[in-house]
Write a protein that holds these residues in place. Structure first.
Motif, PDB file in Angstrom:
ATOM      1  N   UNK A 305       0.833  -1.208   0.000  1.00 46.12           N
ATOM      2  CA  UNK A 305       0.000   0.000   0.000  1.00 46.12           C
ATOM      3  C   UNK A 305       0.865   1.254   0.000  1.00 46.12           C
ATOM      4  N   UNK A 306       1.998   1.207   0.705  1.00 46.83           N
ATOM      5  CA  UNK A 306       2.901   2.355   0.723  1.00 46.83           C
ATOM      6  C   UNK A 306       3.542   2.578  -0.643  1.00 46.83           C
ATOM      7  N   UNK A 307       3.848   1.486  -1.331  1.00 48.58           N
ATOM      8  CA  UNK A 307       4.358   1.606  -2.700  1.00 48.58           C
ATOM      9  C   UNK A 307       3.292   2.206  -3.604  1.00 48.58           C
ATOM     10  N   UNK A 308       2.053   1.723  -3.471  1.00 48.92           N
ATOM     11  CA  UNK A 308       0.942   2.288  -4.246  1.00 48.92           C
ATOM     12  C   UNK A 308       0.835   3.789  -4.036  1.00 48.92           C
ATOM     13  N   UNK A 309       0.888   4.186  -2.764  1.00 48.36           N
ATOM     14  CA  UNK A 309       0.720   5.601  -2.433  1.00 48.36           C
ATOM     15  C   UNK A 309       1.857   6.432  -3.002  1.00 48.36           C
ATOM     16  N   UNK A 310       3.089   5.905  -2.921  1.00 53.94           N
ATOM     17  CA  UNK A 310       4.227   6.654  -3.456  1.00 53.94           C
ATOM     18  C   UNK A 310       4.101   6.818  -4.967  1.00 53.94           C
ATOM     19  N   UNK A 311       3.739   5.732  -5.650  1.00 49.27           N
ATOM     20  CA  UNK A 311       3.583   5.815  -7.106  1.00 49.27           C
ATOM     21  C   UNK A 311       2.489   6.813  -7.467  1.00 49.27           C
ATOM     22  N   UNK A 312       1.370   6.764  -6.751  1.00 47.55           N
ATOM     23  CA  UNK A 312       0.264   7.698  -7.027  1.00 47.55           C
ATOM     24  C   UNK A 312       0.720   9.144  -6.855  1.00 47.55           C
ATOM     25  N   UNK A 313       1.533   9.389  -5.824  1.00 50.71           N
ATOM     26  CA  UNK A 313       2.005  10.749  -5.557  1.00 50.71           C
ATOM     27  C   UNK A 313       3.084  11.196  -6.537  1.00 50.71           C
ATOM     28  N   UNK A 314       3.707  10.233  -7.210  1.00 51.68           N
ATOM     29  CA  UNK A 314       4.789  10.541  -8.153  1.00 51.68           C
ATOM     30  C   UNK A 314       4.515   9.867  -9.497  1.00 51.68           C
ATOM     31  N   UNK A 315       3.256   9.889  -9.922  1.00 53.07           N
ATOM     32  CA  UNK A 315       2.850   9.127 -11.105  1.00 53.07           C
ATOM     33  C   UNK A 315       3.611   9.527 -12.362  1.00 53.07           C
ATOM     34  N   UNK A 316       3.794  10.824 -12.556  1.00 54.19           N
ATOM     35  CA  UNK A 316       4.495  11.281 -13.763  1.00 54.19           C
ATOM     36  C   UNK A 316       5.935  10.782 -13.776  1.00 54.19           C
ATOM     37  N   UNK A 317       6.586  10.824 -12.626  1.00 53.18           N
ATOM     38  CA  UNK A 317       7.963  10.339 -12.535  1.00 53.18           C
ATOM     39  C   UNK A 317       8.016   8.842 -12.802  1.00 53.18           C
ATOM     40  N   UNK A 318       7.115   8.089 -12.155  1.00 54.78           N
ATOM     41  CA  UNK A 318       7.070   6.643 -12.358  1.00 54.78           C
ATOM     42  C   UNK A 318       6.826   6.314 -13.836  1.00 54.78           C
ATOM     43  N   UNK A 319       5.889   7.020 -14.458  1.00 48.70           N
ATOM     44  CA  UNK A 319       5.593   6.787 -15.873  1.00 48.70           C
ATOM     45  C   UNK A 319       6.807   7.077 -16.750  1.00 48.70           C
ATOM     46  N   UNK A 320       7.594   8.082 -16.353  1.00 51.64           N
ATOM     47  CA  UNK A 320       8.782   8.422 -17.156  1.00 51.64           C
ATOM     48  C   UNK A 320       9.821   7.308 -17.084  1.00 51.64           C
ATOM     49  N   UNK A 321       9.919   6.634 -15.930  1.00 48.29           N
ATOM     50  CA  UNK A 321      10.833   5.482 -15.832  1.00 48.29           C
ATOM     51  C   UNK A 321      10.409   4.381 -16.796  1.00 48.29           C
ATOM     52  N   UNK A 322       9.114   4.081 -16.789  1.00 46.73           N
ATOM     53  CA  UNK A 322       8.593   3.012 -17.653  1.00 46.73           C
ATOM     54  C   UNK A 322       8.780   3.371 -19.120  1.00 46.73           C
ATOM     55  N   UNK A 323       8.482   4.621 -19.459  1.00 50.09           N
ATOM     56  CA  UNK A 323       8.606   5.065 -20.854  1.00 50.09           C
ATOM     57  C   UNK A 323      10.056   4.975 -21.329  1.00 50.09           C
ATOM     58  N   UNK A 324      10.997   5.373 -20.468  1.00 51.33           N
ATOM     59  CA  UNK A 324      12.409   5.313 -20.851  1.00 51.33           C
ATOM     60  C   UNK A 324      12.849   3.873 -21.068  1.00 51.33           C
ATOM     61  N   UNK A 325      12.379   2.968 -20.219  1.00 53.48           N
ATOM     62  CA  UNK A 325      12.734   1.558 -20.356  1.00 53.48           C
ATOM     63  C   UNK A 325      12.141   0.965 -21.620  1.00 53.48           C
ATOM     64  N   UNK A 326      10.873   1.271 -21.894  1.00 53.19           N
ATOM     65  CA  UNK A 326      10.220   0.751 -23.099  1.00 53.19           C
ATOM     66  C   UNK A 326      10.891   1.281 -24.351  1.00 53.19           C
ATOM     67  N   UNK A 327      11.273   2.555 -24.338  1.00 56.53           N
ATOM     68  CA  UNK A 327      11.907   3.143 -25.504  1.00 56.53           C
ATOM     69  C   UNK A 327      13.265   2.473 -25.781  1.00 56.53           C
ATOM     70  N   UNK A 328      14.000   2.183 -24.705  1.00 60.23           N
ATOM     71  CA  UNK A 328      15.289   1.517 -24.876  1.00 60.23           C
ATOM     72  C   UNK A 328      15.121   0.130 -25.464  1.00 60.23           C
ATOM     73  N   UNK A 329      14.057  -0.565 -25.076  1.00 58.90           N
ATOM     74  CA  UNK A 329      13.813  -1.919 -25.574  1.00 58.90           C
ATOM     75  C   UNK A 329      13.511  -1.928 -27.064  1.00 58.90           C
ATOM     76  N   UNK A 330      12.992  -0.827 -27.583  1.00 57.10           N
ATOM     77  CA  UNK A 330      12.621  -0.750 -28.994  1.00 57.10           C
ATOM     78  C   UNK A 330      13.817  -0.477 -29.903  1.00 57.10           C
ATOM     79  N   UNK A 331      14.929  -0.045 -29.313  1.00 61.71           N
ATOM     80  CA  UNK A 331      16.078   0.324 -30.132  1.00 61.71           C
ATOM     81  C   UNK A 331      16.790  -0.923 -30.681  1.00 61.71           C
TER      82      UNK A 331
END
Length: 331
Positions: A305-331
């Motif tokens: 639940x604490x992880x959920x809350x942290x991600x919710x409070x930092x959703x844009x940052x968390x999404x940027x991590x995922x996007x960067x990882x996905x973009x690297x996988x496509x290269x």
């Protein structure tokens, strides 16, 4: 490998801009490991959650001693750990193969301080500022809680790198006859320190950040950091200058915490490698979460639940991590 499974696999369903079959981690297993310290669960589970978002099959985290974690990751029995302390655990890192065995990404957490503290009341009454002053038996006896005449220093659990540093420093500073490091369950020992402090008794202990203790015994208000007379470490380890830019020396370098992974696995998984490289957590956030655990929110469900809350409070940052990882996988 002798391990104990601790936290359940608690992950949200994956939903994103790509289909499940396109996720870079699809069909790939991840085995996280962490230290026995419960307060290092949050940062591990946050990495697990991000890996699951990328489609990896993340197994329940396994709890092992630090040295076993390094050896297990190097062998490929485990995939990653999120609590590589640098430089404190550099000896364990190198002993398990160093850069030849590991992909090391970081820093994941910065500003991790360590050192010795005593209660402010005793420090001011006896003008104690440096641990070398405990060479005086009269000063050392102020912190004797066993009746043996020596100062009782609450130290580290057996097997932790900090315990070796403390032993080496006690010898280097000529304190072996007046100060004794107590080793055992750190959480139990620090609970005793707090009880003694609340009873108005002098306390002497080692701690670090991020950790909840400094929210209970506040440096500068309740306790004070002690300096050391010079830098010292275990025999055979490279000599390090632990002085801060302001000239003060607290005996330990300010550490960073890294994510380490099996090097061969990381080379085959560029998305995970990129994720490990971009993830960062403020030290203060870890300390706040640790305080919640200290107050009783310490089950696997609580941590999730604490992880959920942290991600919710930092959703844009968390999404940027995922996007960067996905973009690297496509290269």
């Amino acid at each position: 490998m002798n391990k104990k499974i601790i936290l359940p696999a608690l992950f949200l369903s994956v939903c994103g801009t790509v289909s499940a079959q396109d996720l870079p981690g699809k069909g790939i297993t991840v085995q996280p490991v962490k230290s026995p310290l419960a307060e290092e669960s949050f940062q591990t589970e946050l990495v697990n959650r991000a890996l699951a978002k990328l489609g990896y099959d993340v197994k329940p985290t396994q709890e092992v001693d630090y040295s076993v974690a390094y050896a297990s990751i190097a062998r490929g029995d485990a995939t990653f750990a999120a609590n590589d302390w640098e430089p404190l655990q550099s000896e364990m890192y190198q002993a398990a193969g160093g850069d030849k065995s590991f992909f090391r990404a970081g820093p994941y957490i910065t500003g991790a301080a360590q050192g010795y503290l005593i209660d402010k009341k005793t420090a001011e009454k006896y003008h104690i500022t440096d641990i070398s002053q405990l060479k005086d038996p009269r000063i050392a006896r102020l912190f004797d809680d066993t009746g043996d005449g020596k100062a009782s220093l609450t130290g580290c659990e057996a097997g932790w790198a900090c315990g070796k540093v403390i032993d080496a420093q006690l010898k280097a500073y000529g304190l072996s006859n007046t100060v004794e490091q107590n080793q055992g369950s750190y959480s139990a020992m620090i609970a005793n320190v707090i009880s003694r402090y609340n009873a108005g008794k002098p306390v002497l202990y080692y701690t670090w950040t991020p950790y909840w203790v400094s929210f209970i015994l506040k440096p500068g208000t309740d306790v004070v950091w002690l300096t050391v007379p010079f830098s010292a470490g275990p025999p055979g380890q490279p000599k390090e200058d632990t002085r801060l830019p302001n000239g003060k020396n607290y005996g330990f370098n300010v550490n960073v915490e890294n994510i380490i992974a099996n090097k061969a696995w990381a080379e085959k998984n560029p998305a995970a490698r990129k994720l490990f490289s971009v993830m960062k957590i403020p030290l203060q956030d870890i300390s706040q979460q640790n305080l919640s655990m200290h107050k009783g929110e310490n089950t696997g469900a609580d941590v999730s639940a604490q992880v959920d809350a942290w991600i919710h409070a930092h959703q844009s940052l968390f999404n940027s991590w995922i996007a960067a990882a996905e973009q690297t996988a496509k290269k």
